[in-house]
Write an enzyme that holds these catalytic residues in place. Structure first.
Site, mmCIF file in Angstrom:
data_model
loop_
_atom_site.group_PDB
_atom_site.id
_atom_site.type_symbol
_atom_site.label_atom_id
_atom_site.label_comp_id
_atom_site.label_asym_id
_atom_site.label_seq_id
_atom_site.Cartn_x
_atom_site.Cartn_y
_atom_site.Cartn_z
ATOM 1 N N GLY A 89 0.872 -1.176 0.000
ATOM 2 C CA GLY A 89 0.000 0.000 0.000
ATOM 3 C C GLY A 89 0.900 1.213 0.000
ATOM 4 O O GLY A 89 1.870 1.267 -0.757
ATOM 5 N N SER A 121 5.654 -5.508 -1.491
ATOM 6 C CA SER A 121 5.628 -4.099 -1.880
ATOM 7 C C SER A 121 6.086 -3.228 -0.693
ATOM 8 O O SER A 121 7.227 -3.381 -0.256
ATOM 9 C CB SER A 121 4.236 -3.741 -2.401
ATOM 10 O OG SER A 121 4.224 -2.480 -3.012
ATOM 11 N N ALA A 122 5.254 -2.371 -0.158
ATOM 12 C CA ALA A 122 5.651 -1.567 1.005
ATOM 13 C C ALA A 122 6.180 -2.453 2.135
ATOM 14 O O ALA A 122 7.116 -2.082 2.855
ATOM 15 C CB ALA A 122 4.469 -0.729 1.495
ATOM 16 N N HIS A 158 8.332 -3.381 -7.175
ATOM 17 C CA HIS A 158 7.684 -3.020 -8.452
ATOM 18 C C HIS A 158 8.701 -2.418 -9.420
ATOM 19 O O HIS A 158 8.358 -1.510 -10.186
ATOM 20 C CB HIS A 158 6.559 -1.994 -8.244
ATOM 21 C CG HIS A 158 5.437 -2.404 -7.368
ATOM 22 N ND1 HIS A 158 4.388 -3.179 -7.807
ATOM 23 C CD2 HIS A 158 5.187 -2.149 -6.057
ATOM 24 C CE1 HIS A 158 3.532 -3.372 -6.801
ATOM 25 N NE2 HIS A 158 3.999 -2.760 -5.736
ATOM 26 N N GLU A 193 8.317 -7.089 -10.592
ATOM 27 C CA GLU A 193 7.065 -7.751 -10.200
ATOM 28 C C GLU A 193 7.136 -9.240 -10.535
ATOM 29 O O GLU A 193 7.767 -9.645 -11.504
ATOM 30 C CB GLU A 193 5.882 -7.078 -10.893
ATOM 31 C CG GLU A 193 5.670 -5.668 -10.379
ATOM 32 C CD GLU A 193 4.389 -5.016 -10.889
ATOM 33 O OE1 GLU A 193 3.802 -5.507 -11.857
ATOM 34 O OE2 GLU A 193 3.995 -3.992 -10.289
#
Lengths: 236, 236
Positions: A89, A121-122, A158, A193
């Protein structure tokens, strides 16, 4: 220490956590576990919705998570966790909320003592010394830029090679080129990714078909694959 | 107050500052001016190279800038400037270096008293209350997120509609959607490349063929063009 650091939750066109869920299951094993999920990176949807989305996918492989927000005391939730999962997020919102809840040192120490850590991700970005290789908009001011520091290098989740056509803004490679000039002692892993960094039994490796792009100031940028040894990244 | 806030310096395939240089010339007029240029957003090239690149373009329309870095005292350079120009690059590096040189309040006050301000990309972002709508990687920790606060809204420079195909990372619209949830009182202007916000004689307007995308929490996101009135953005 056991880490599973995913670039992203979901590939375009696939179901949520579709590509990594079997890897997550193999990493965590068959024993029933108390998996505590940190949903703080969510901004445009609720923590309940986030935990439900994760369970909607992971239940299919026999795993269930409980969000830190459902406990009276999130610190106790972490202390009692068999595994910790940190979702993606907004990295700034995640970092600030971890800090506000006093979870940075607690999660670091817990994971260093052997509790498996899964992030995407985060959630992979905050496994690094700082959030300074995030792609996210700094929508909220964190108390500091420092995060879990479970690994001594930075991940850019990403990671992508292309800019949209006919766009003059910086490419990701240009942004990381700026980072390594400003921070010459730190490796940056451009994690594409659908790929995952896996640390277990003292060995750091890449899972996935695509290569990772490794940046450091003064050295040639290289592409490493799942067949390569990534342990040199741990020596900085 | 007189502001010319460009989304970007250069459109893909065009010469440096190609699209805006006539607009910059019209904004500054024909009188010889002492134009002071702030090159601090540069990371991968020198301040000298940056100033030379700007002059390489602006000399063609009869303008010459002097970089703050060429003065013994950058504060005096700003005090004596007839116009201030702030170039793009990395917004974090720009903000931190402005702060380290004590130029934030000085430039704000000077511009509020009537000295023309021209910025592009990072240079437009720092005209806003904070840098929190930057697209840039936070390669360096600023002393605070606060910037010139010449306008009460936030600009997202290089605003773009598309993500690269087959990429799962957030679109720009998703990032701004997070910003306005976290910061519900602040307008965000998605300023597409090749467009410019112009403030003069108490009037804020858009220059360029493409529309700007205006975001605020709780209101419908709208597209405004060069024919529309942007002054409502100044009332927040």
């Amino acid at each position: 220490m056991r880490l599973l650091l995913l670039s992203n939750s979901t590939n375009p066109g696939e179901s949520y956590l579709g590509y990594p869920k079997q890897t997550i299951k193999s990493f965590l094993g068959d024993k029933p576990l108390n998996i505590v999920f940190v949903p703080y990176a969510a901004v445009t949807f609720s923590y309940d919705e986030y935990a439900a989305k994760v369970n909607g996918s992971l239940n299919e492989v026999g795993l269930t998570v409980k969000g830190t927000h459902t406990f009276d005391n999130p610190q106790d939730a972490i202390r009692n966790a068999d595994a910790i999962m940190v979702g993606g997020g907004n990295t700034w919102k995640l970092t600030r909320t971890l800090q506000d809840n006093g979870l940075i040192d607690l999660i670091r120490e817990k994971v260093q003592k052997g509790t498996p850590y899964i992030g995407w991700s985060a959630g992979s970005n905050v496994a690094c010394p700082t959030l300074r290789t995030t792609n996210d908009m700094p929508i909220i001011v964190p108390l500091s830029f420092e995060t879990f520091n479970l690994v001594p290098f930075q991940i850019n989740p990403h990671y992508l090679d292309d800019n949209p056509s006919n766009h003059g803004g910086e490419t990701r490679e240009m942004r990381i080129a700026e980072f390594i000039i400003q921070n010459p002692d730190i490796y940056v892993v451009g994690l594409r990714e659908s790929t995952i960094l896996h640390f277990e039994d003292g060995k750091l490796s890449l899972i996935g078909e695509r290569s990772a792009r490794i940046f450091k100031h003064g050295t040639e940028t290289v592409e490493l694959t799942s067949k390569d040894d990534f342990n040199f990244l741990l020596k900085s």
